[in-house]
Design a protein around this motif. Structure first.
Motif, mmCIF file in Angstrom:
data_model
loop_
_atom_site.group_PDB
_atom_site.id
_atom_site.type_symbol
_atom_site.label_atom_id
_atom_site.label_comp_id
_atom_site.label_asym_id
_atom_site.label_seq_id
_atom_site.Cartn_x
_atom_site.Cartn_y
_atom_site.Cartn_z
ATOM 1 N N GLN A 54 -31.999 31.586 15.413
ATOM 2 C CA GLN A 54 -32.276 30.985 16.838
ATOM 3 C C GLN A 54 -31.581 30.304 17.807
ATOM 4 O OE1 GLN A 54 -36.212 31.569 17.254
ATOM 5 N NE2 GLN A 54 -36.520 33.421 15.953
ATOM 6 N N SER A 55 -30.525 28.939 16.026
ATOM 7 C CA SER A 55 -30.303 27.781 17.322
ATOM 8 C C SER A 55 -28.394 27.736 16.930
ATOM 9 C CB SER A 55 -31.292 26.761 17.083
ATOM 10 O OG SER A 55 -31.274 26.402 15.851
ATOM 11 N N LYS A 71 -29.264 36.842 15.979
ATOM 12 C CA LYS A 71 -30.342 38.298 15.902
ATOM 13 C C LYS A 71 -29.924 38.418 14.678
ATOM 14 C CE LYS A 71 -32.671 41.811 18.178
ATOM 15 N NZ LYS A 71 -32.223 42.658 19.064
ATOM 16 N N TYR A 105 -22.339 35.680 20.552
ATOM 17 C CA TYR A 105 -23.050 34.704 20.189
ATOM 18 C C TYR A 105 -25.055 35.383 19.414
ATOM 19 C CZ TYR A 105 -19.654 31.121 19.353
ATOM 20 O OH TYR A 105 -18.523 30.700 19.344
ATOM 21 N N GLY A 106 -26.021 35.955 21.027
ATOM 22 C CA GLY A 106 -26.652 36.223 20.752
ATOM 23 C C GLY A 106 -26.645 37.129 19.805
ATOM 24 N N ASN A 107 -26.229 38.804 19.941
ATOM 25 C CA ASN A 107 -26.368 39.669 18.643
ATOM 26 C C ASN A 107 -25.867 39.116 17.187
ATOM 27 O OD1 ASN A 107 -26.682 41.342 20.877
ATOM 28 N ND2 ASN A 107 -24.813 41.605 20.756
ATOM 29 N N ILE A 163 -20.904 34.619 25.301
ATOM 30 C CA ILE A 163 -22.533 34.416 25.295
ATOM 31 C C ILE A 163 -23.964 35.390 24.099
ATOM 32 C CG2 ILE A 163 -24.343 34.100 26.834
ATOM 33 C CD1 ILE A 163 -22.898 32.725 28.229
ATOM 34 N N LYS A 164 -23.133 37.195 24.547
ATOM 35 C CA LYS A 164 -23.743 38.499 24.685
ATOM 36 C C LYS A 164 -23.602 38.291 23.078
ATOM 37 C CE LYS A 164 -24.318 43.109 24.734
ATOM 38 N NZ LYS A 164 -23.466 44.081 25.406
#
Length: 168
Positions: free
Chosen positions: A72-73, A67, A62-64, A59-60
């Motif tokens: 954002q999706s 960004k 993918y988020g990084n 999750i982290k």
């Protein structure tokens, strides 16, 4: 234009999109490959913590990546990837990533089935008075000692039981 380390960059100082996507694919694939390997190796032990460790890291990651790519999706990410399909290496890596994500999902579904027990229909609600899974090992939050659930339910005292499913 070159960055301080000599690698090519665009006008914003970032590496070309192709390189950013390849880096993202490698980070995600390494993480998921390692997670699958660990879960498969420890399938007969307490693999729940492994799922949390690798799932939380995914999750982290993918988020990084989202960004850094300015999306954002998942839909925006896929659009960006597909706009770079002129590079066959991007399409090949993306296809590999999709296969790996599918394997990860299948593994998580198998783990869920194992955690829920061997019942084919896990949506069946037990009737009042049906004995629950008393052989389930739980941890006493005060003493941090683990024991089967039935140990905590014995005796004439009242027991407040809080069950948490923690993945990170």
């Amino acid at each position: 234009m070159d960055g301080p380390d000599g690698t090519p960059t665009d006008l914003t100082g970032k590496p070309p999109l192709k390189d950013q996507l390849l880096d993202a694919f490698h980070k995600i694939k390494d993480l998921l490959d390692n997670g699958l390997l660990q879960i498969k190796q420890h399938r007969n032990t307490n693999f729940e913590s492994l799922i949390g460790t690798h799932g939380g890291s995914a999750i982290k990651t993918y988020g990084n990546i989202f960004k850094s790519l300015g999306v954002q999706s998942r839909e925006s990410f896929e659009g960006l990837v597909k706009s770079s399909f002129s590079h066959s290496v991007i399409q090949e890596n993306y296809d590999e990533l999709l296969e790996l994500e599918e394997e990860w999902d299948d593994t998580l579904h198998q783990c869920d089935k194992k955690l829920k027990g061997t019942s084919e229909d896990t949506n069946v609600r037990p009737e009042i008075g049906t004995k629950g899974p008393v052989n389930l090992v739980v941890t006493n939050a005060r003493t941090e000692k683990s024991a089967p659930l039935d140990v905590f339910l014995q005796g004439s005292h009242n027991t407040l039981l809080v069950l948490l499913r923690h993945f990170a």
